[in-house]
Enzyme design. Structure first.
Site, PDB file in Angstrom:
ATOM      1  N   HIS A  42      21.913  -8.302   3.600  1.00 52.87           N
ATOM      2  CA  HIS A  42      22.426  -9.674   3.710  1.00 52.87           C
ATOM      3  C   HIS A  42      23.515  -9.890   2.653  1.00 52.87           C
ATOM      4  O   HIS A  42      24.595 -10.383   2.947  1.00 52.87           O
ATOM      5  CB  HIS A  42      21.305 -10.699   3.489  1.00 52.87           C
ATOM      6  CG  HIS A  42      20.420 -10.923   4.680  1.00 52.87           C
ATOM      7  ND1 HIS A  42      20.893 -11.027   5.976  1.00 52.87           N
ATOM      8  CD2 HIS A  42      19.078 -11.102   4.765  1.00 52.87           C
ATOM      9  CE1 HIS A  42      19.881 -11.255   6.806  1.00 52.87           C
ATOM     10  NE2 HIS A  42      18.766 -11.290   6.101  1.00 52.87           N
ATOM     11  N   HIS A  79      16.788  -4.792   3.203  1.00 59.35           N
ATOM     12  CA  HIS A  79      17.137  -5.885   4.126  1.00 59.35           C
ATOM     13  C   HIS A  79      17.887  -6.999   3.383  1.00 59.35           C
ATOM     14  O   HIS A  79      18.957  -7.442   3.819  1.00 59.35           O
ATOM     15  CB  HIS A  79      15.838  -6.421   4.755  1.00 59.35           C
ATOM     16  CG  HIS A  79      16.016  -7.556   5.707  1.00 59.35           C
ATOM     17  ND1 HIS A  79      15.899  -7.419   7.071  1.00 59.35           N
ATOM     18  CD2 HIS A  79      16.292  -8.878   5.511  1.00 59.35           C
ATOM     19  CE1 HIS A  79      16.097  -8.580   7.666  1.00 59.35           C
ATOM     20  NE2 HIS A  79      16.333  -9.492   6.732  1.00 59.35           N
ATOM     21  N   GLU A  80      17.349  -7.433   2.254  1.00 56.80           N
ATOM     22  CA  GLU A  80      17.992  -8.533   1.524  1.00 56.80           C
ATOM     23  C   GLU A  80      19.329  -8.085   0.921  1.00 56.80           C
ATOM     24  O   GLU A  80      20.278  -8.866   0.861  1.00 56.80           O
ATOM     25  CB  GLU A  80      17.062  -9.101   0.441  1.00 56.80           C
ATOM     26  CG  GLU A  80      15.757  -9.708   0.961  1.00 56.80           C
ATOM     27  CD  GLU A  80      15.933 -10.763   2.054  1.00 56.80           C
ATOM     28  OE1 GLU A  80      16.983 -11.439   2.081  1.00 56.80           O
ATOM     29  OE2 GLU A  80      15.023 -10.896   2.890  1.00 56.80           O
ATOM     30  N   HIS A 135      21.093 -10.999  10.878  1.00 59.66           N
ATOM     31  CA  HIS A 135      20.017 -10.381  11.639  1.00 59.66           C
ATOM     32  C   HIS A 135      20.536  -9.832  12.959  1.00 59.66           C
ATOM     33  O   HIS A 135      21.421 -10.413  13.576  1.00 59.66           O
ATOM     34  CB  HIS A 135      18.898 -11.395  11.904  1.00 59.66           C
ATOM     35  CG  HIS A 135      18.208 -11.812  10.649  1.00 59.66           C
ATOM     36  ND1 HIS A 135      17.911 -13.106  10.342  1.00 59.66           N
ATOM     37  CD2 HIS A 135      17.775 -11.056   9.607  1.00 59.66           C
ATOM     38  CE1 HIS A 135      17.301 -13.148   9.168  1.00 59.66           C
ATOM     39  NE2 HIS A 135      17.223 -11.918   8.694  1.00 59.66           N
ATOM     40  N   TYR A 189      14.368  -8.372  14.084  1.00 66.95           N
ATOM     41  CA  TYR A 189      13.017  -8.922  14.012  1.00 66.95           C
ATOM     42  C   TYR A 189      12.159  -8.405  15.160  1.00 66.95           C
ATOM     43  O   TYR A 189      12.667  -7.906  16.149  1.00 66.95           O
ATOM     44  CB  TYR A 189      13.088 -10.447  14.065  1.00 66.95           C
ATOM     45  CG  TYR A 189      13.303 -11.067  12.706  1.00 66.95           C
ATOM     46  CD1 TYR A 189      13.873 -10.330  11.683  1.00 66.95           C
ATOM     47  CD2 TYR A 189      12.936 -12.370  12.447  1.00 66.95           C
ATOM     48  CE1 TYR A 189      14.061 -10.902  10.433  1.00 66.95           C
ATOM     49  CE2 TYR A 189      13.133 -12.945  11.208  1.00 66.95           C
ATOM     50  CZ  TYR A 189      13.687 -12.205  10.205  1.00 66.95           C
ATOM     51  OH  TYR A 189      13.870 -12.769   8.970  1.00 66.95           O
TER      52      TYR A 189
END
Ligand code: ZN
Length: 255
Positions: A160, A156-157, A166, A212
């Site tokens: 980014h 996930h990071e 997101h 999310y």
């Protein structure tokens, strides 16, 4: 300790670690970031995204200033990184596995930095966060030893850092989720701002590792996001990158 006790404790450890690995990324991030107090040396961070300054937070840096890592002559995208020596070998192997996973499904190659100007500096700072896209020079990716070291949070990071936001901030999200701001904690509403994202003609994906869960930032145990049209659809439970995450990455970088 008896052999039986030892076997049972090993089993318990296995169950706990398997359970943790299967937790959705958004729950892990929330848990790891909820009470952090950042030091003055750290960047301005909202949720798990770092910004050069507060003004930038409603823009997609990929559309406002360019965010991509350069392509090499062989068609690969080499992204240099350093990893802080604070990690244990077990923690280090989780990070390595996340970095290396990209070479299995894309032209992204995370490579140890030698003297490249632009690179990711992976450190255990306060919580889990990353800038969106390449910022130039050294850019911090924080993967705290307290709660960020899981395969899905590492992916996930890194997504980014490769330029992705997101899922719930996507430009087309209103056709796929209804955001219920009345259930969002005060001061957290900006996490649901829509951004001019680069969607690469991929569909909105409830199973994205960037999506999310329904109750993210809820103040009252009521959902903050409801899927459209099936409000019972499962969202935000990804434990690793989805096929759409992979396709979007490959299209952005023309892998
Ligand atoms: Zn994030």
């Amino acid at each position: 300790m008896s052999a039986l006790k030892y076997a049972l404790s090993l089993l318990a450890l296995l169950v706990v670690s398997t359970w943790a690995e299967e937790r959705p990324v958004s729950e892990i991030l929330w848990e790891a970031n909820k009470d952090v107090v950042r030091t003055e040396d750290e960047p301005y961070v909202v949720d798990d995204i770092a910004y050069d300054n507060e003004m930038e937070r409603n823009a997609d840096p990929c559309t406002s200033r360019g965010c991509m890592w350069g392509k090499s002559g062989d068609g690969k995208i080499y992204v240099p990184y350093t990893v802080s020596s604070q990690y244990s070998s077990r923690e280090r192997s989780i990070i390595d596995r996340g970095l290396q996973s990209f070479s299995g499904f894309s032209c992204i190659r995370f490579v140890k930095r030698s003297n490249q100007r632009d690179y990711l500096s992976i450190q255990s700072l306060s919580g889990c966060y990353s800038f969106v896209g390449r910022t130039g020079n050294s850019q911090t990716v924080s993967l705290s030893r307290q709660g960020c070291l899981y395969h899905n949070t590492v992916q996930h990071e890194l997504l980014h850092a490769l330029g992705f936001n997101h899922e719930q901030t996507r430009s087309d999200r209103d056709q796929h989720i209804r955001v219920l701001l009345q259930n969002v904690q005060s001061g957290m509403q900006h996490n649901f701002n829509k951004i001019a994202t680069l969607n690469q003609a991929t569909p909105y994906d409830y199973n994205s590792v960037m999506q999310y869960h329904k109750y993210a930032f809820s103040k009252n145990n009521q959902p903050t996001m409801v899927p459209i049209p099936n409000q019972n659809a499962v969202i935000g439970k990804a434990t690793q990158m989805s096929q759409n995450d992979i396709t979007r990455l490959n299209r952005l970088y023309k892998c």
